[in-house]
Design a protein around this motif. Structure first.
Motif, PDB file in Angstrom:
ATOM      1  N   PHE A  43     -68.306 -33.239  74.940  1.00  8.88           N
ATOM      2  CA  PHE A  43     -67.686 -32.595  76.102  1.00  8.88           C
ATOM      3  C   PHE A  43     -68.674 -31.692  76.840  1.00  8.88           C
ATOM      4  N   ASP A  55     -64.939 -10.169  79.145  1.00 10.81           N
ATOM      5  CA  ASP A  55     -63.798 -10.315  78.261  1.00 10.81           C
ATOM      6  C   ASP A  55     -63.500 -11.780  77.984  1.00 10.81           C
ATOM      7  N   LEU A  70     -54.260 -27.204  71.791  1.00 20.45           N
ATOM      8  CA  LEU A  70     -55.400 -26.323  72.024  1.00 20.45           C
ATOM      9  C   LEU A  70     -54.955 -24.880  72.234  1.00 20.45           C
ATOM     10  N   MET A 114     -54.249 -23.293  69.074  1.00 19.84           N
ATOM     11  CA  MET A 114     -55.460 -23.024  68.281  1.00 19.84           C
ATOM     12  C   MET A 114     -56.074 -21.679  68.656  1.00 19.84           C
ATOM     13  N   ILE A 115     -55.688 -21.167  69.781  1.00 23.40           N
ATOM     14  CA  ILE A 115     -56.246 -19.897  70.244  1.00 23.40           C
ATOM     15  C   ILE A 115     -55.608 -18.738  69.494  1.00 23.40           C
ATOM     16  N   MET A 143     -60.316 -10.317  75.586  1.00 29.22           N
ATOM     17  CA  MET A 143     -58.989 -10.294  76.199  1.00 29.22           C
ATOM     18  C   MET A 143     -58.300  -8.970  75.959  1.00 29.22           C
ATOM     19  N   ILE A 188     -60.093 -28.164  80.216  1.00 28.94           N
ATOM     20  CA  ILE A 188     -61.478 -27.706  80.148  1.00 28.94           C
ATOM     21  C   ILE A 188     -61.538 -26.299  79.577  1.00 28.94           C
ATOM     22  N   GLU A 189     -60.709 -25.439  80.110  1.00 29.36           N
ATOM     23  CA  GLU A 189     -60.731 -24.061  79.636  1.00 29.36           C
ATOM     24  C   GLU A 189     -60.133 -23.908  78.254  1.00 29.36           C
ATOM     25  N   LEU A 190     -59.055 -24.658  78.006  1.00 29.45           N
ATOM     26  CA  LEU A 190     -58.433 -24.550  76.691  1.00 29.45           C
ATOM     27  C   LEU A 190     -59.389 -25.017  75.601  1.00 29.45           C
ATOM     28  N   LEU A 191     -60.176 -26.022  75.898  1.00 30.77           N
ATOM     29  CA  LEU A 191     -61.170 -26.469  74.923  1.00 30.77           C
ATOM     30  C   LEU A 191     -62.169 -25.357  74.642  1.00 30.77           C
ATOM     31  N   PHE A 192     -62.577 -24.691  75.694  1.00 32.34           N
ATOM     32  CA  PHE A 192     -63.515 -23.580  75.516  1.00 32.34           C
ATOM     33  C   PHE A 192     -62.925 -22.479  74.635  1.00 32.34           C
ATOM     34  N   PHE A 193     -61.729 -22.044  74.979  1.00 31.54           N
ATOM     35  CA  PHE A 193     -61.116 -20.946  74.223  1.00 31.54           C
ATOM     36  C   PHE A 193     -60.780 -21.359  72.793  1.00 31.54           C
ATOM     37  N   ALA A 194     -60.238 -22.562  72.644  1.00 25.38           N
ATOM     38  CA  ALA A 194     -59.851 -23.025  71.316  1.00 25.38           C
ATOM     39  C   ALA A 194     -61.070 -23.172  70.413  1.00 25.38           C
ATOM     40  N   TYR A 195     -62.126 -23.741  70.964  1.00 21.88           N
ATOM     41  CA  TYR A 195     -63.315 -23.944  70.152  1.00 21.88           C
ATOM     42  C   TYR A 195     -63.949 -22.601  69.779  1.00 21.88           C
ATOM     43  N   ARG A 196     -63.914 -21.693  70.713  1.00 23.00           N
ATOM     44  CA  ARG A 196     -64.474 -20.365  70.462  1.00 23.00           C
ATOM     45  C   ARG A 196     -63.787 -19.691  69.280  1.00 23.00           C
ATOM     46  N   ASP A 197     -62.465 -19.737  69.270  1.00 20.14           N
ATOM     47  CA  ASP A 197     -61.751 -19.088  68.174  1.00 20.14           C
ATOM     48  C   ASP A 197     -61.874 -19.886  66.883  1.00 20.14           C
ATOM     49  N   PHE A 198     -61.955 -21.194  67.051  1.00 19.79           N
ATOM     50  CA  PHE A 198     -62.060 -22.090  65.906  1.00 19.79           C
ATOM     51  C   PHE A 198     -63.339 -21.836  65.098  1.00 19.79           C
ATOM     52  N   GLN A 207     -60.438 -22.447  58.633  1.00 20.82           N
ATOM     53  CA  GLN A 207     -60.273 -23.370  59.763  1.00 20.82           C
ATOM     54  C   GLN A 207     -59.010 -24.202  59.612  1.00 20.82           C
ATOM     55  N   ARG A 266     -55.967 -22.175  60.564  1.00 21.48           N
ATOM     56  CA  ARG A 266     -55.728 -22.113  62.009  1.00 21.48           C
ATOM     57  C   ARG A 266     -55.126 -23.415  62.525  1.00 21.48           C
ATOM     58  N   ILE A 267     -55.636 -24.519  62.045  1.00 22.62           N
ATOM     59  CA  ILE A 267     -55.136 -25.813  62.512  1.00 22.62           C
ATOM     60  C   ILE A 267     -53.697 -26.034  62.066  1.00 22.62           C
TER      61      ILE A 267
END
Lengths: 190, 190
Positions: free
Chosen positions: A45, A82, A166, A169-170, B1, B35-45, B135, B138-139
């Motif tokens: 991605f 943030d 997703l 997952m946050i 946040m 796009i954004e949810l992938l970013f945020f989800a992966y970050r927390d993941f 991990q 979380r999942i």
DNA sequence: GAGATATGTCAACAACACTGACTTATCTTC
DNA sequence: GAAGATAAGTCAGTGTTGTTGACATATCTC
């Protein structure tokens, strides 16, 4: 995934999107697979935009800034920090590049003149659109490829369940803030 | 946040997992949010394991190596490079740390003595299990939180659609190799 | 005016990726 | 069995992106 991994004989080709049986039945097995799929999916991605960014001498950090400023025009530095969860110093390095090269502009806040509101210039928006295009293409392709069997809904349903997953997952106590942020996004401009 | 994004008044709290209406109706809007949810989800993941790794003086690169070696014991260097998509030199740096500190062991290949087969030691497996635990937690939480409305299937269905989506996000001509890899994973040991 | 806040900046450092060049051991092929 | 290919290891240098810590400046709030 070239030489090495492709070298073994392909054992009974599986239906697209279908993983081996135990992966879904065993408790936690689902999650185990999802851990790796997240890794691979995220890797590809971000790989698409990386190639474009390289042509401009930019990196992923620049992309993230461009993306959020383009999508949420008027974002302040504090808000951006943030969102990105990086330090002021890290942000400043890439932000400076983008401002110096005319992709992003600053504007003094109106109600609070200490703030610097961030906006994309025309070229900033054009570049971001390029980057978004390749990512959207991948996502649309993913949503449009139904997993043959057990495909209840259509594309919209798949998009909805991907979003749900997703979002879930946050980190829970940040979801509200992210929903608020996303509700604020720039409406489809030019 | 925290400060910044939470400062605005909360406009009509939405149901969990539900995004604003236009986000799902507009063409491409789905993708934009993803796009954004992938970013945020992966970050927390990846944030969860990061905290554990820091206690050992390890980073994400160590995590990735540990994860794949633990899950696919006997992996060769070439295979690992193919999975991680990094250079031999980058891999060697972190792999050396893990071997020196007794988390991973090498074993000369049997059929091909040039190969170095990689295995986790007991402590390597224990550490990986720790990292995997947070991990998976979380999942599982994400899969167990149904998006209230329009929730057709149960947890398994949600896991399946998440897997389908993520797999479809992977570069098409690599999916087969990844499926093959995952079919090879270590069966639940200890 | 005092203190908090938003931003900018300097300097040093660490993690993790890269390129390029070269070595050693082992396998494959003729 | 020698020649060439392949798997792995290593040295040296570099770039991006993150970090800490310390300060400076402008502006807002009380």
């Amino acid at each position: 995934m070239n030489r090495a991994m492709t070298s073994e004989a392909d054992p009974a080709p599986q239906a697209p999107g279908e993983l081996s049986a135990p992966a879904r039945s065993a408790e936690g097995g689902d999650s185990d697979d999802l851990i790796e799929l997240l890794f691979f999916a995220y890797r590809d991605f971000v790989g698409d935009p990386d190639r474009i960014l390289a042509q401009y001498g930019f990196g992923r950090a620049h992309h993230r800034v461009l993306h959020f400023v383009d999508r949420y025009p008027g974002l302040t530095i504090a808000e951006l920090l943030d969102i990105l969860r990086i330090t002021k110093q890290s942000l400043n390095r890439v932000l400076k590049d983008l401002i110096d090269q005319g992709y992003i502009e600053q504007q003094t806040g109106t109600s609070d003149r200490r703030q610097r509101l961030l906006f994309c210039t025309e070229s900033g928006h054009a570049l971001t659109a390029d980057l978004t295009r390749v990512q959207v293409r991948r996502i649309v392709r993913a949503l449009d490829a139904p997993a043959d069997a057990g495909d209840e809904g259509g594309r919209d349903a798949r998009a909805a369940s991907a979003q749900d997953f997703l979002l879930a997952m946050i980190e829970p106590n940040e979801r509200a803030a992210i929903r608020r942020l996303m509700a604020r996004r720039a409406t489809g401009r030019a």
